[in-house]
Design an enzyme around this catalytic site. Structure first.
Site, PDB file in Angstrom:
ATOM      1  N   ASP A 124      -1.601  -7.121  -0.938  1.00  0.00           N
ATOM      2  CA  ASP A 124      -1.875  -8.359  -0.201  1.00  0.00           C
ATOM      3  C   ASP A 124      -3.269  -8.876  -0.551  1.00  0.00           C
ATOM      4  O   ASP A 124      -3.477 -10.082  -0.735  1.00  0.00           O
ATOM      5  CB  ASP A 124      -1.811  -8.128   1.326  1.00  0.00           C
ATOM      6  CG  ASP A 124      -0.430  -8.439   1.902  1.00  0.00           C
ATOM      7  OD1 ASP A 124       0.564  -8.227   1.178  1.00  0.00           O
ATOM      8  OD2 ASP A 124      -0.354  -8.875   3.064  1.00  0.00           O
ATOM      9  N   ASP A 168     -11.168   2.636  -0.046  1.00  0.00           N
ATOM     10  CA  ASP A 168     -12.142   1.704   0.541  1.00  0.00           C
ATOM     11  C   ASP A 168     -12.961   1.039  -0.559  1.00  0.00           C
ATOM     12  O   ASP A 168     -13.187  -0.181  -0.560  1.00  0.00           O
ATOM     13  CB  ASP A 168     -13.035   2.399   1.583  1.00  0.00           C
ATOM     14  CG  ASP A 168     -13.610   3.726   1.115  1.00  0.00           C
ATOM     15  OD1 ASP A 168     -13.213   4.226   0.042  1.00  0.00           O
ATOM     16  OD2 ASP A 168     -14.487   4.274   1.830  1.00  0.00           O
ATOM     17  N   ASP A 181       0.592  -1.271  -0.215  1.00  0.00           N
ATOM     18  CA  ASP A 181       0.956  -2.401   0.655  1.00  0.00           C
ATOM     19  C   ASP A 181      -0.290  -3.235   0.942  1.00  0.00           C
ATOM     20  O   ASP A 181      -0.295  -4.458   0.800  1.00  0.00           O
ATOM     21  CB  ASP A 181       1.554  -1.858   1.960  1.00  0.00           C
ATOM     22  CG  ASP A 181       1.928  -2.970   2.919  1.00  0.00           C
ATOM     23  OD1 ASP A 181       2.499  -3.971   2.466  1.00  0.00           O
ATOM     24  OD2 ASP A 181       1.632  -2.832   4.122  1.00  0.00           O
ATOM     25  N   LYS A 236      -7.514   8.502  -1.122  1.00  0.00           N
ATOM     26  CA  LYS A 236      -8.589   8.793  -0.160  1.00  0.00           C
ATOM     27  C   LYS A 236      -8.847  10.299  -0.255  1.00  0.00           C
ATOM     28  O   LYS A 236      -8.733  11.038   0.740  1.00  0.00           O
ATOM     29  CB  LYS A 236      -8.152   8.340   1.247  1.00  0.00           C
ATOM     30  CG  LYS A 236      -9.250   8.354   2.281  1.00  0.00           C
ATOM     31  CD  LYS A 236     -10.353   7.323   2.060  1.00  0.00           C
ATOM     32  CE  LYS A 236     -11.499   7.556   3.031  1.00  0.00           C
ATOM     33  NZ  LYS A 236     -12.681   6.704   2.719  1.00  0.00           N
ATOM     34  N   TYR A 296       5.256   5.847   5.245  1.00  0.00           N
ATOM     35  CA  TYR A 296       6.356   4.966   5.646  1.00  0.00           C
ATOM     36  C   TYR A 296       7.611   5.771   5.984  1.00  0.00           C
ATOM     37  O   TYR A 296       8.475   5.299   6.723  1.00  0.00           O
ATOM     38  CB  TYR A 296       6.703   3.993   4.513  1.00  0.00           C
ATOM     39  CG  TYR A 296       5.907   2.714   4.509  1.00  0.00           C
ATOM     40  CD1 TYR A 296       4.526   2.722   4.476  1.00  0.00           C
ATOM     41  CD2 TYR A 296       6.558   1.480   4.510  1.00  0.00           C
ATOM     42  CE1 TYR A 296       3.799   1.547   4.453  1.00  0.00           C
ATOM     43  CE2 TYR A 296       5.847   0.290   4.487  1.00  0.00           C
ATOM     44  CZ  TYR A 296       4.465   0.335   4.459  1.00  0.00           C
ATOM     45  OH  TYR A 296       3.765  -0.836   4.429  1.00  0.00           O
TER      46      TYR A 296
HETATM   47  C1  IPM Z   1       5.821  -5.470   1.797  1.00  0.00           C
HETATM   48  C2  IPM Z   1       5.972  -5.704   3.269  1.00  0.00           C
HETATM   49  C3  IPM Z   1       6.807  -4.580   3.856  1.00  0.00           C
HETATM   50  C4  IPM Z   1       6.098  -3.275   3.598  1.00  0.00           C
HETATM   51  C5  IPM Z   1       7.121  -4.730   5.357  1.00  0.00           C
HETATM   52  C6  IPM Z   1       7.811  -6.031   5.667  1.00  0.00           C
HETATM   53  C7  IPM Z   1       7.918  -3.570   5.881  1.00  0.00           C
HETATM   54  O1  IPM Z   1       4.733  -5.789   3.878  1.00  0.00           O
HETATM   55  O2  IPM Z   1       6.849  -5.421   1.087  1.00  0.00           O
HETATM   56  O3  IPM Z   1       4.695  -5.383   1.323  1.00  0.00           O
HETATM   57  O4  IPM Z   1       5.184  -2.901   4.339  1.00  0.00           O
HETATM   58  O5  IPM Z   1       6.468  -2.605   2.622  1.00  0.00           O
HETATM   59 MG    MG Z   2       3.105  -5.848   2.528  1.00  0.00          MG
END
Ligand code: IPM
Ligand code: MG
Length: 387
Positions: A257, A229, A253, A197, A149
């Protein structure tokens, strides 16, 4: 006591869920005799519209002066065409980097009330090993201010062109986030799984070198390693095996999710981004729901405010050491769910007639009401006996 909180509602559903979170904080303040002073700040898309920059310098400056930052979300299609460094997301990344909040704590647990919203089969959950209960309860500790990032990136203009992003981690960056992971696990089930990884990436092998050293300081915590993975697969096959996952910025990240979908909805998950081990009196942390700006449902009063409210609870706990207040707020959320109130995203698929669909405001109001009822613990409540 008085506490200063920088509030950045941001874009999309941010303002409507953050409004519910500050109401909840005020209700906690009324009950326990605290005052939260909010300093509203601009960042993200709205800041671009109003100032031309996704993170005006005054925002960072003012945030640094506060005890904590409560953040909604940043981003939306309106700003998608802007060049990378001017996108709303830069407001978020700049805030994280500017405040040095390198450790992002993302808890993901399956609440029994939301079983019907979890996509996993009974057999899968039953095989989980959380004290024999068909459930999972993990904490993802995501490195937040380094890696790909923030690494060197660019385009190379030759031929049809090329582009690159770089994953680079220093020993110190890895060590400090690992320590947050171990410290968090010490208060949990004492298992740290490092996700990387390492079969391909040199930076991952370096993470393992650091982990080999750091883990020696935590002999009673079990350390394991998984390739990302495989980890993505294990999350779905047997989520109960995880206690604390520590991983890099990008893997965290993605996996967070995935983990959120297992809890029923990304609309439930709070997060805390810290600049040190919780409780160490470090600079202000950032507390935010992980769901993002969800522009498609913004302004419709259907967004789930619980992730924002639960983020406020994490703020009470970590930023202000108000454990009882944090637990009371979490218990209020639990009671609302017990009664069957559901925003659309967490409504069960089985047509459970005991469920009632609520909008953002109604859900927020229900949490306030639940807070005001006898919370079971009256330790520090105004007018209650001090424990
Ligand atoms: C998160 C979001 C952010 C990230 C984006 C919006 C930049 O997806 O906080 O998980 O990737 O960190
Ligand atoms: Mg995110």
């Amino acid at each position: 006591m008085n506490f200063s909180v920088a509030v950045i509602p941001g874009d999309g559903v941010g303002p409507e869920v953050i409004a519910r979170a500050t109401e909840a904080l005020d209700a906690v303040g009324d009950i326990y005799g605290h005052v939260f002073n909010y300093v509203e700040l601009l960042a993200g898309g709205r800041a671009i519209d109003e100032t031309g920059s996704p993170l005006p310098p005054e925002t960072l400056e003012a945030a640094r002066q506060c005890g904590a930052v409560l953040l909604g979300a940043m981003g939306g299609p309106k700003w998608d065409a802007l060049p990378g460094r001017l996108r709303p997301e830069q407001g978020l990344l700049g805030l994280r980097a500017g405040l040095g909040v390198f450790a992002n704590l993302r808890p993901a647990a399956l609440l029994p009330q939301l079983r019907a919203a979890c996509p996993l089969k009974d057999e899968v959950l039953a095989a989980s090993n959380v004290e024999g209960k068909p459930a999972f309860d993990m904490l993802i500790v995501r490195e937040l201010t380094g890696g790909i990032y923030f690494g060197e990136r660019g385009r190379i203009e030759s031929g049809r062109g090329a582009a690159f992003d770089t994953e680079k981690y220093s020993w110190e960056e890895i060590e400090r986030v690992l320590r947050v992971g171990y410290a968090s696990s010490a208060a949990r089930r004492k298992k740290v799984c490092i996700v990387d990884k390492a079969n391909v990436m040199e930076s991952s092998r370096f993470w393992r070198d650091v982990a080999a050293e750091v883990s020696k300081d935590y002999p009673d915590i079990e350390t394991s390693y998984l390739y990302v993975d495989n980890a993505a697969m294990q999350l779905i096959r047997a989520p109960g095996q995880f206690d604390v996952i520590v991983t890099s910025n990008m893997f965290g990240d993605i996996l967070s999710d995935e983990a959120s979908a297992l809890t029923g909805s990304i609309g439930m998950l709070p997060s805390a981004s810290l600049a040190g081990i919780p409780g160490a009196g470090s600079p202000p942390g950032v507390y935010e729901p992980i769901h993002g700006s969800a522009p498609d449902i913004a302004g419709k009063d259907i967004a789930n405010p619980l992730a924002a409210i639960l983020s406020a609870a994490l703020m009470l706990r970590y930023a202000f050491s108000l454990e009882e207040e944090a637990a009371a707020l979490e218990a209020a959320v639990n009671r609302v769910l017990d009664r069957g109130l559901r925003t659309k995203d967490i409504a069960g698929l089985g047509g459970n007639s005991a469920e009632k669909i609520a909008g953002t405001q109604e859900m927020g109001a229900a949490v306030l009401k639940a807070l005001e009822e006898n919370p079971g613990s009256i330790g520090k409540r105004k007018g209650g006996e001090s424990l």
